[in-house]
Scaffold this active site. Sequence first.
Site, PDB file in Angstrom:
ATOM      1  N   SER A 115       0.819  -1.210   0.000  1.00 55.07           N
ATOM      2  CA  SER A 115       0.000   0.000   0.000  1.00 55.07           C
ATOM      3  C   SER A 115       0.857   1.266   0.000  1.00 55.07           C
ATOM      4  CB  SER A 115      -0.965  -0.045   1.188  1.00 55.07           C
ATOM      5  OG  SER A 115      -1.969   0.932   1.068  1.00 55.07           O
ATOM      6  N   HIS A 156      -5.448  -1.152  -3.524  1.00 53.26           N
ATOM      7  CA  HIS A 156      -6.824  -1.460  -3.092  1.00 53.26           C
ATOM      8  C   HIS A 156      -7.845  -1.092  -4.166  1.00 53.26           C
ATOM      9  CE1 HIS A 156      -4.524  -1.597   0.579  1.00 53.26           C
ATOM     10  NE2 HIS A 156      -4.409  -0.277   0.634  1.00 53.26           N
TER      11      HIS A 156
END
Length: 200
Positions: A115, A156
Amino acid sequence: MHLLLTSMLHPKMSKVLTGKVVYIGDAARTLLESPGRRKHADWEHEQVEQLGFEMVDLMVATTPLEQISDVLDHADSIYMASGETFDLLNALKTSGADQLIINKVREGMPYVSSSAGSVVASPSIDPIGVMDSASLAPDLHDYTALGFIDRFIIPHAQGTGSYGPEVISETVEKYGGDYPLLLLNDGQALEVDGDGQQVI
């Protein structure tokens, strides 16, 4: 360079990490300060720890540059954790760790990330402005990142959890025309090995 830039962990991490792993957790600092939010940070740390490598925790924001350099000199690979991208980049820049990491990775030290840790591998973190809050680093005005790749990772991208489909759509609409975005779903990663790149 050997990079594995994940949206959120990936089975191939155990093949890219090696030896003594420096776990840089600065992106998770705000999570760790909140009892209600630290569960994710603790879980990610445990997942990496369970791979079985010797692991050294490092918070660059609170560590003198000389010590950061020494830790990296005695390490074999880097794991850059997930969390808040603007806070992470600010910590890397203000500590001076950004240039040390750039040098090590370009010299061949494997770099694995999730991330926010993957976003900072891009040329700039500007396109993450819809997903993460710049207010966490009000003094950060230069969004130039580590620049290991020429695309801009958006993690995501499946649009679940904290980042719903509307957030992903807004990100693409706002930044897609100006930046070559690479949208990664959880479970996906961009592997960079030498001159080759592939999404796995």
